[in-house]
Design a protein around this motif. Structure first.
Motif, PDB file in Angstrom:
ATOM      1  N   ALA A  28      -8.460   2.076 -11.019  1.00 59.20           N
ATOM      2  CA  ALA A  28      -8.106   1.485  -9.714  1.00 59.20           C
ATOM      3  C   ALA A  28      -6.887   0.590  -9.873  1.00 59.20           C
ATOM      4  CB  ALA A  28      -9.295   0.679  -9.178  1.00 59.20           C
ATOM      5  N   GLY A  29      -5.972   1.017 -10.745  1.00 59.55           N
ATOM      6  CA  GLY A  29      -4.882   0.133 -11.136  1.00 59.55           C
ATOM      7  C   GLY A  29      -3.581   0.344 -10.383  1.00 59.55           C
ATOM      8  N   MET A  30      -2.502   0.038 -11.076  1.00 63.64           N
ATOM      9  CA  MET A  30      -1.168   0.043 -10.483  1.00 63.64           C
ATOM     10  C   MET A  30      -0.796   1.424  -9.941  1.00 63.64           C
ATOM     11  SD  MET A  30       2.301   0.691 -11.456  1.00 63.64           S
ATOM     12  CE  MET A  30       3.349  -0.041 -12.637  1.00 63.64           C
ATOM     13  N   TYR A  31      -1.042   2.466 -10.729  1.00 62.74           N
ATOM     14  CA  TYR A  31      -0.595   3.789 -10.305  1.00 62.74           C
ATOM     15  C   TYR A  31      -1.497   4.378  -9.208  1.00 62.74           C
ATOM     16  CZ  TYR A  31       1.996   8.137 -10.869  1.00 62.74           C
ATOM     17  OH  TYR A  31       2.796   9.234 -10.653  1.00 62.74           O
ATOM     18  N   ASP A  83      -4.077   4.591 -21.533  1.00 66.63           N
ATOM     19  CA  ASP A  83      -3.810   5.774 -22.378  1.00 66.63           C
ATOM     20  C   ASP A  83      -4.952   6.109 -23.344  1.00 66.63           C
ATOM     21  OD1 ASP A  83      -1.333   5.348 -21.220  1.00 66.63           O
ATOM     22  OD2 ASP A  83      -0.229   5.256 -23.102  1.00 66.63           O
ATOM     23  N   VAL A 106      -3.313  11.538 -15.873  1.00 63.49           N
ATOM     24  CA  VAL A 106      -1.958  10.977 -15.951  1.00 63.49           C
ATOM     25  C   VAL A 106      -1.472  11.060 -17.394  1.00 63.49           C
ATOM     26  CG1 VAL A 106      -2.163   9.462 -13.931  1.00 63.49           C
ATOM     27  CG2 VAL A 106      -2.831   8.612 -16.185  1.00 63.49           C
ATOM     28  N   HIS A 141       5.178  14.464 -13.371  1.00 64.41           N
ATOM     29  CA  HIS A 141       5.872  14.703 -12.106  1.00 64.41           C
ATOM     30  C   HIS A 141       7.370  14.955 -12.261  1.00 64.41           C
ATOM     31  CE1 HIS A 141       5.431  10.169 -12.404  1.00 64.41           C
ATOM     32  NE2 HIS A 141       6.709  10.398 -12.630  1.00 64.41           N
ATOM     33  N   HIS A 157      -8.067   8.137 -21.950  1.00 63.71           N
ATOM     34  CA  HIS A 157      -7.949   9.426 -21.259  1.00 63.71           C
ATOM     35  C   HIS A 157      -8.935  10.444 -21.825  1.00 63.71           C
ATOM     36  CE1 HIS A 157      -3.502   8.659 -19.870  1.00 63.71           C
ATOM     37  NE2 HIS A 157      -4.355   7.763 -19.447  1.00 63.71           N
ATOM     38  N   ARG A 168      -1.981  -2.042  -7.854  1.00 66.37           N
ATOM     39  CA  ARG A 168      -2.454  -3.334  -8.378  1.00 66.37           C
ATOM     40  C   ARG A 168      -1.307  -4.142  -9.000  1.00 66.37           C
ATOM     41  NH1 ARG A 168      -3.658  -5.556 -13.117  1.00 66.37           N
ATOM     42  NH2 ARG A 168      -3.048  -3.694 -14.252  1.00 66.37           N
ATOM     43  N   VAL A 184      -6.697   5.947 -16.182  1.00 65.24           N
ATOM     44  CA  VAL A 184      -7.142   4.777 -16.951  1.00 65.24           C
ATOM     45  C   VAL A 184      -6.141   4.562 -18.087  1.00 65.24           C
ATOM     46  CG1 VAL A 184      -9.582   5.052 -16.355  1.00 65.24           C
ATOM     47  CG2 VAL A 184      -8.656   6.287 -18.331  1.00 65.24           C
ATOM     48  N   TRP A 212      -3.843  -3.724 -22.044  1.00 64.44           N
ATOM     49  CA  TRP A 212      -3.896  -2.588 -22.978  1.00 64.44           C
ATOM     50  C   TRP A 212      -2.537  -2.234 -23.594  1.00 64.44           C
ATOM     51  CZ3 TRP A 212      -1.248   1.810 -21.077  1.00 64.44           C
ATOM     52  CH2 TRP A 212      -1.028   1.837 -19.700  1.00 64.44           C
ATOM     53  N   THR A 259     -13.821  -0.329 -13.688  1.00 64.84           N
ATOM     54  CA  THR A 259     -14.738  -1.208 -14.402  1.00 64.84           C
ATOM     55  C   THR A 259     -15.096  -2.493 -13.656  1.00 64.84           C
ATOM     56  OG1 THR A 259     -12.726  -1.800 -15.585  1.00 64.84           O
ATOM     57  CG2 THR A 259     -14.308  -0.483 -16.780  1.00 64.84           C
ATOM     58  N   PHE A 297       0.339  -4.419 -17.536  1.00 60.22           N
ATOM     59  CA  PHE A 297      -0.462  -3.666 -18.517  1.00 60.22           C
ATOM     60  C   PHE A 297      -0.884  -4.539 -19.695  1.00 60.22           C
ATOM     61  CE2 PHE A 297       2.371   0.102 -17.115  1.00 60.22           C
ATOM     62  CZ  PHE A 297       1.550   0.368 -16.037  1.00 60.22           C
TER      63      PHE A 297
HETATM   64  N1  LIG Z   1       2.752   8.917 -14.244  1.00 59.46           N
HETATM   65  C1  LIG Z   1       3.282   7.712 -14.140  1.00 59.46           C
HETATM   66  O1  LIG Z   1       4.439   7.568 -13.767  1.00 59.46           O
HETATM   67  C2  LIG Z   1       2.451   6.548 -14.477  1.00 59.46           C
HETATM   68  C3  LIG Z   1       2.831   5.318 -13.995  1.00 59.46           C
HETATM   69  C4  LIG Z   1       2.053   4.249 -14.348  1.00 59.46           C
HETATM   70  C5  LIG Z   1       0.964   4.455 -15.176  1.00 59.46           C
HETATM   71  N2  LIG Z   1       0.645   5.694 -15.626  1.00 59.46           N
HETATM   72  C6  LIG Z   1      -0.494   5.920 -16.536  1.00 59.46           C
HETATM   73  O2  LIG Z   1      -1.662   5.695 -15.772  1.00 59.46           O
HETATM   74  C7  LIG Z   1      -2.657   5.122 -16.598  1.00 59.46           C
HETATM   75  C8  LIG Z   1      -3.194   3.891 -15.932  1.00 59.46           C
HETATM   76  O3  LIG Z   1      -2.083   3.142 -15.515  1.00 59.46           O
HETATM   77  P1  LIG Z   1      -2.183   2.058 -14.358  1.00 59.46           P
HETATM   78  O4  LIG Z   1      -0.776   1.740 -14.035  1.00 59.46           O
HETATM   79  O5  LIG Z   1      -3.026   2.481 -13.229  1.00 59.46           O
HETATM   80  O6  LIG Z   1      -2.892   0.880 -15.229  1.00 59.46           O
HETATM   81  P2  LIG Z   1      -3.712  -0.416 -14.784  1.00 59.46           P
HETATM   82  O7  LIG Z   1      -3.891  -1.230 -16.025  1.00 59.46           O
HETATM   83  O8  LIG Z   1      -3.097  -1.019 -13.594  1.00 59.46           O
HETATM   84  O9  LIG Z   1      -5.139   0.176 -14.349  1.00 59.46           O
HETATM   85  C9  LIG Z   1      -6.082   0.698 -15.224  1.00 59.46           C
HETATM   86  C10 LIG Z   1      -7.388   0.893 -14.448  1.00 59.46           C
HETATM   87  O10 LIG Z   1      -8.321   1.542 -15.304  1.00 59.46           O
HETATM   88  C11 LIG Z   1      -9.598   0.936 -15.104  1.00 59.46           C
HETATM   89  N3  LIG Z   1     -10.413   1.198 -16.267  1.00 59.46           N
HETATM   90  C12 LIG Z   1     -10.281   0.698 -17.523  1.00 59.46           C
HETATM   91  N4  LIG Z   1     -11.229   1.228 -18.322  1.00 59.46           N
HETATM   92  C13 LIG Z   1     -11.963   2.070 -17.562  1.00 59.46           C
HETATM   93  C14 LIG Z   1     -13.069   2.920 -17.825  1.00 59.46           C
HETATM   94  N5  LIG Z   1     -13.610   3.004 -19.040  1.00 59.46           N
HETATM   95  N6  LIG Z   1     -13.574   3.648 -16.810  1.00 59.46           N
HETATM   96  C15 LIG Z   1     -13.034   3.568 -15.569  1.00 59.46           C
HETATM   97  N7  LIG Z   1     -11.982   2.780 -15.275  1.00 59.46           N
HETATM   98  C16 LIG Z   1     -11.458   2.043 -16.257  1.00 59.46           C
HETATM   99  C17 LIG Z   1      -9.290  -0.536 -14.871  1.00 59.46           C
HETATM  100  O11 LIG Z   1     -10.372  -1.172 -14.196  1.00 59.46           O
HETATM  101  C18 LIG Z   1      -8.040  -0.407 -13.982  1.00 59.46           C
HETATM  102  O12 LIG Z   1      -8.435  -0.259 -12.645  1.00 59.46           O
HETATM  103  C19 LIG Z   1      -2.004   4.891 -17.964  1.00 59.46           C
HETATM  104  O13 LIG Z   1      -2.367   5.947 -18.841  1.00 59.46           O
HETATM  105  C20 LIG Z   1      -0.523   4.955 -17.679  1.00 59.46           C
HETATM  106  O14 LIG Z   1       0.210   5.440 -18.804  1.00 59.46           O
HETATM  107  C21 LIG Z   1       1.345   6.734 -15.247  1.00 59.46           C
END
Ligand SMILES: NC(=O)c1ccc[n+]([C@@H]2O[C@H](COP(=O)([O-])OP(=O)(O)OC[C@H]3O[C@@H](n4cnc5c(N)ncnc54)[C@H](O)[C@@H]3O)[C@@H](O)[C@H]2O)c1
Length: 386
Positions: free
Chosen positions: A8-11, A96, A116, A145, A99, A15, A94, A188, A44, A185
């Protein structure tokens, strides 16, 4: 389709930013065409619940959609949390290093997954996911993408038409703002590195553009800025990867300078450009500066990329979430719809999508680069999964 989102994060929902992320708006947009009926987000922390609720209502208001999005906190294992619920597909977003664990559980439940990038940090984990996917007949892909960006499709066309001649070398410079590892980030950032988290985009892109196979890699990095502020990871990684073309002796050398210590005041989150040189031509792409600069009293100078993922209105004033970030997610949803309806078999998509099997290539390079970083920059063979 009922869609599960893990994370439920940034992407997913923006967030820690002023934006709304990419995944939730994409699902709302897809709900307009009837592809998505409802979304459940699992993560989480219970405090993610209100964040998802607010993000969904903002997205619905902006797009004029009525996507139903609910939130579940993880209780025990993911499989236990999802007991009794049905989903047609899932998007895994979630950190890296999680995954593999998350995708493995979902695929074990027979759920088609979009993961992702990076697929996983190690080839062993990625191979296990491919085995599971193929055994269950699932359609699974990695959300690479950049394969959907018209600039990159233009490069692919020029290569295929032979306009660049024999491919010789490619140089990528890709960096992001320091507040990503320090704030967004922080939880992690020390479990990944900037090549694995970000550089992997261009590794996959090079494979997609050229079809060359990676042969060997070496990498060194700079440290100190992030270490000094409590985040124990490289500030930048500098990798050289040698690729092999279809013809004997046909080698291409690629160099990556990737970092995440750019000033928070820089005019875009991502600074990204590459140059590709062949025996008959050269192509240069500025993928940060797409020619649009906005300067305001409130925000200073911003270099905007309207082609990635944005809500834009058409000439009639109807808003739509669009761009290559959207098309990548939409493609997955349409493909899963086709597989579920029996219109296509998952394995028929293997050649033309960023599937898990195709993503073994970028995973193998990430693994070799990580090994070289640990070995002080020694060359490492890339364990080509072909
Ligand atoms: N494709 C892209 O351009 C792009 C951009 C940003 C991030 N990402 C990737 O997306 C992934 C997450 O990035 P983000 O920006 O959302 O990070 P973030 O840190 O904002 O969010 C991570 C989320 O994962 C949740 N989480 C952690 N452990 C968990 C678990 N065991 N079960 C369920 N949820 C869990 C956290 O509560 C949080 O909501 C990373 O692998 C990052 O590399 C991709």
């Amino acid at each position: 389709m009922k869609v599960l989102v893990v994370g439920a994060g940034m992407y997913v929902a923006g967030r820690g930013t002023r934006g709304l992320g990419t995944i939730l708006p994409a699902l709302a947009q897809a709900s307009r065409a009837g592809e998505v009926r409802g979304v459940t987000v699992v993560a989480t922390q219970p405090e993610n619940g209100p964040l998802i609720e607010q993000a969904a209502s903002r997205v619905n208001a902006l797009l004029g959609t009525s996507l139903e999005a609910s939130y579940l906190s993880l209780r025990g294992t993911l499989a236990a949390t999802l007991a009794g619920l049905h989903f047609d597909c899932a998007i895994v977003c979630v950190p890296d290093h999680l995954h593999f664990e998350v995708a493995q559980q979902l695929m074990g439940l027979g759920i088609h997954c979009l993961i992702v990038k990076p697929l996983t940090p190690t080839l062993e984990e990625a191979r296990r996911l491919v085995g599971l996917q193929e055994a269950r007949g699932l359609h699974c892909a990695v959300e690479f993408h950049k394969r959907f960006d018209e600039q990159n499709l233009l490069v692919r066309k020029a290569i295929r038409e032979g306009r660049l001649g024999r491919l010789l070398y490619l140089v990528v410079a890709y960096s992001q703002r320091i507040d990503l590892p320090l704030q967004t980030f922080r939880a992690w950032a020390d479990r990944t590195n900037i090549f694995q988290y970000l550089g992997v985009h261009y590794v996959d892109l090079i494979y997609f553009l050229t079809g060359f196979r990676p042969a060997r890699a070496m990498a060194v990095g700079t440290r100190g800025v992030l270490d000094g502020r409590g985040v124990k990871t490289f500030d930048s990684v500098h990798a050289t990867v040698v690729w092999q073309g279809a013809q004997p002796g046909e080698e291409m050398i690629t160099q990556f300078a990737v970092g995440w210590v750019d000033p928070a005041s820089t005019s875009a989150l991502s600074d990204q450009r590459f140059v590709l040189v062949g025996s008959e031509g050269r192509m240069e792409l500025d993928q940060k500066d797409r020619g649009v600069t906005l300067v305001t009293q409130a925000e200073g100078i911003e270099s905007l990329n309207p082609y990635f993922s944005m809500i834009l209105e058409d000439a009639g004033g109807a808003p739509a979430f669009q761009g290559y970030g959207y098309r990548s997610i939409e493609r997955f949803l349409l493909d899963v719809g086709d597989v579920i309806a029996g219109r296509v078999e998952a394995k028929a998509l293997e050649a033309s999508r960023p599937t898990l099997r195709q993503s073994l290539v970028s995973t193998a390079v990430v693994e070799a680069v990580n090994q070289s970083l640990r070995a002080g920059g020694e060359w490492r063979p890339v364990d080509d999964p072909a």
